[in-house]
Write a protein that holds these residues in place. Structure first.
Motif, PDB file in Angstrom:
ATOM      1  N   UNK A  39     -31.374  -3.237  21.089  1.00 54.32           N
ATOM      2  CA  UNK A  39     -32.016  -4.491  20.242  1.00 54.32           C
ATOM      3  C   UNK A  39     -31.081  -5.527  19.976  1.00 54.32           C
ATOM      4  N   UNK A  40     -30.101  -5.062  19.363  1.00 53.21           N
ATOM      5  CA  UNK A  40     -28.768  -6.086  18.997  1.00 53.21           C
ATOM      6  C   UNK A  40     -28.143  -6.587  20.198  1.00 53.21           C
ATOM      7  N   UNK A  41     -27.820  -5.538  21.099  1.00 50.89           N
ATOM      8  CA  UNK A  41     -26.980  -5.831  22.112  1.00 50.89           C
ATOM      9  C   UNK A  41     -27.632  -7.077  22.999  1.00 50.89           C
ATOM     10  N   UNK A  85     -38.500  -5.087  21.846  1.00 53.23           N
ATOM     11  CA  UNK A  85     -38.161  -3.761  21.182  1.00 53.23           C
ATOM     12  C   UNK A  85     -38.224  -3.674  19.692  1.00 53.23           C
ATOM     13  N   UNK A  86     -37.812  -5.131  18.943  1.00 51.63           N
ATOM     14  CA  UNK A  86     -38.084  -5.206  17.593  1.00 51.63           C
ATOM     15  C   UNK A  86     -39.485  -5.163  17.120  1.00 51.63           C
ATOM     16  N   UNK A  87     -40.381  -5.734  17.817  1.00 46.18           N
ATOM     17  CA  UNK A  87     -41.763  -5.544  17.727  1.00 46.18           C
ATOM     18  C   UNK A  87     -42.294  -4.363  17.938  1.00 46.18           C
ATOM     19  N   UNK A 135     -34.705   1.070   8.117  1.00 43.06           N
ATOM     20  CA  UNK A 135     -33.766   1.964   7.615  1.00 43.06           C
ATOM     21  C   UNK A 135     -34.345   2.210   5.994  1.00 43.06           C
ATOM     22  N   UNK A 136     -34.702   1.076   5.255  1.00 38.85           N
ATOM     23  CA  UNK A 136     -34.954   1.380   3.930  1.00 38.85           C
ATOM     24  C   UNK A 136     -36.335   2.253   3.679  1.00 38.85           C
ATOM     25  N   UNK A 137     -37.050   1.681   4.815  1.00 42.82           N
ATOM     26  CA  UNK A 137     -38.697   2.327   4.556  1.00 42.82           C
ATOM     27  C   UNK A 137     -38.385   3.857   5.078  1.00 42.82           C
ATOM     28  N   UNK A 138     -37.954   4.333   5.852  1.00 43.63           N
ATOM     29  CA  UNK A 138     -37.750   5.616   6.240  1.00 43.63           C
ATOM     30  C   UNK A 138     -36.152   5.754   6.575  1.00 43.63           C
ATOM     31  N   UNK A 139     -35.577   6.156   5.468  1.00 46.95           N
ATOM     32  CA  UNK A 139     -33.990   6.570   5.480  1.00 46.95           C
ATOM     33  C   UNK A 139     -33.704   7.610   6.370  1.00 46.95           C
ATOM     34  N   UNK A 140     -34.545   8.457   6.616  1.00 45.07           N
ATOM     35  CA  UNK A 140     -34.412   9.630   7.509  1.00 45.07           C
ATOM     36  C   UNK A 140     -34.136   9.329   9.076  1.00 45.07           C
ATOM     37  N   UNK A 141     -34.675   8.133   9.187  1.00 46.47           N
ATOM     38  CA  UNK A 141     -34.887   7.672  10.715  1.00 46.47           C
ATOM     39  C   UNK A 141     -33.536   7.546  11.218  1.00 46.47           C
ATOM     40  N   UNK A 201     -35.559 -12.229  11.787  1.00 49.89           N
ATOM     41  CA  UNK A 201     -36.748 -11.345  12.115  1.00 49.89           C
ATOM     42  C   UNK A 201     -36.151 -10.107  12.591  1.00 49.89           C
ATOM     43  N   UNK A 202     -35.401 -10.206  13.704  1.00 50.69           N
ATOM     44  CA  UNK A 202     -35.089  -8.974  14.093  1.00 50.69           C
ATOM     45  C   UNK A 202     -34.034  -8.037  13.306  1.00 50.69           C
ATOM     46  N   UNK A 203     -33.169  -8.508  12.819  1.00 50.52           N
ATOM     47  CA  UNK A 203     -32.329  -7.663  11.844  1.00 50.52           C
ATOM     48  C   UNK A 203     -33.033  -7.400  10.651  1.00 50.52           C
ATOM     49  N   UNK A 204     -33.995  -8.296  10.061  1.00 49.45           N
ATOM     50  CA  UNK A 204     -34.840  -7.847   9.090  1.00 49.45           C
ATOM     51  C   UNK A 204     -35.798  -6.713   9.167  1.00 49.45           C
TER      52      UNK A 204
END
Length: 380
Positions: A326-328, A219-221, A307-313, A298-301
């Protein structure tokens, strides 16, 4: 050594059926994408299938050569032709079913075994045959099934539209990964005398540990690929280089020839992209901790970059759902990992004497080859 039971025989039959169905689903999904004009996805799926099959045929034939060194060359030529047409796995299933049937249904006096053969030897032949199949299925899982799962999830996240064949491909991928990792551990305990039995609780804990950590990483990738395909490819190549370099430093001795050993290390490097792989059969508390700590970072990164690249997302519901999953998955996977290694992992793991006993005779030599092959192929 544990016994090959009727239950093992029926699971083996089920595994072969799933293997055939999986082939059919791959070609069906690829054909559907091709008919819809999505040629790149169709080609990618077939490429993963082809690459996995080629590598499996190479390893399977090489193992037959190693095990049949004193066998008539005509027999090996026939086996080579079968592998050339990518049907080597079915020879192995035939041997496994043959020996398994003799043992599980007490037919030790059938044609497949001479009267001089003790039942324990047929037992070992059955277990060794299944072990080789499960080793090849591990290769298939990380060379084909896991990348295909990544592709299917990425397509769903990118387009949002879902079709029945996409769900079928995802379900088959999850089934393939689940069966592969569990069957591998079952074979491990049946093949090595210093391993404890794999109980039901151990099976499910190990399964969830592998499945959840792999799912979280896929999911992260997939999220990173949605953001930038180039960055995703660079990251995957970098991770493969790290994994391959680690295998070089471990000085693995899985194969007899240098060329095959480098191919093995290349494959392990790919496996390490998705899951930890213990290639030396040693205690690896530090290595596995570093591995999953790096995956967590890496997952958190990736989520933070997104979020920083696409704040609207952040406001979009699909990103919230994928992020939570992903986190769960990662947290639960690590919890299952800790529980497995703390309470359910065999305490006798890593004993050097597992392969140190010398056995005389031809049968003993074959036993040392077989045990040695598996001893150098330990995934934790």
């Amino acid at each position: 050594m544990m016994k090959f039971t009727k239950q093992n025989f029926f699971f083996l039959v089920g595994g072969m059926i799933i293997y055939v169905v999986d082939i059919g689903v791959d070609f069906w999904v690829a054909s559907r994408y091709f008919c819809q004009g999505q040629y790149s996805w169709s080609i990618l799926i077939l490429c993963f299938r082809g690459l996995s099959s080629i590598i499996n045929q190479i390893f399977s034939y090489e193992w037959f050569k190693n095990d049949w060194e004193d066998t008539d060359t005509g027999k090996l030529k026939l086996v080579f032709l079968v592998h050339l047409f990518h049907c080597g796995i079915f020879i192995r299933y035939w041997f496994a079913l043959k020996y398994g049937c003799q043992v599980a249904f007490k037919q030790t006096s059938s044609r497949g075994a001479s009267e001089a053969d003790p039942s324990s030897f047929i037992q070992k032949q059955a277990i060794d045959a299944v072990t080789d199949i499960n080793m090849l299925r591990v290769f298939k899982t990380f060379l084909e099934t896991t990348p295909q799962l990544f592709i299917q999830i990425y397509i769903l996240m990118e387009h949002g539209k879902t079709n029945f064949y996409q769900y079928a491909a995802i379900i088959m991928s999850f089934c393939g990964i689940s069966l592969s990792v569990v069957d591998y551990q079952i074979s491990l305990r049946k093949s090595l005398p210093d391993k404890d039995e794999f109980h039901v609780l151990s099976k499910f804990t190990y399964l969830f540990y592998k499945l959840l950590t792999i799912t979280s990483w896929i999911l992260s990738i997939s999220l990173l690929t949605l953001l930038s395909v180039r960055i995703s490819v660079i990251l995957l190549i970098f991770l493969w280089i790290c994994g391959f370099t680690w295998t070089l430093k471990q000085h693995t001795t899985f194969c007899k020839s240098k060329k095959m050993e480098y191919l093995y290390r290349t494959v392990v490097g790919i496996i390490l992209i998705f899951s930890f792989f213990n290639i030396k059969g040693r205690r690896t508390k530090v290595c596995i901790s570093i591995y999953y700590a790096a995956h967590t970072v890496m997952t958190i990164g990736i989520l933070l970059v997104y979020m920083f690249w696409k704040p609207s997302i952040i406001k979009e519901i699909h990103f919230t759902i994928v992020s939570i999953l992903t986190i769960l998955s990662l947290v639960l996977g690590i919890i299952f990992l800790v529980v497995y290694y703390s309470h359910l992992h065999p305490t006798s793991y890593g004993r050097p004497q597992a392969c140190s006993d010398e056995v005389d005779g031809v049968a003993g030599q074959k036993e040392r080859v077989k045990t040695g092959r598996f001893q150098n192929f330990l995934m934790q």
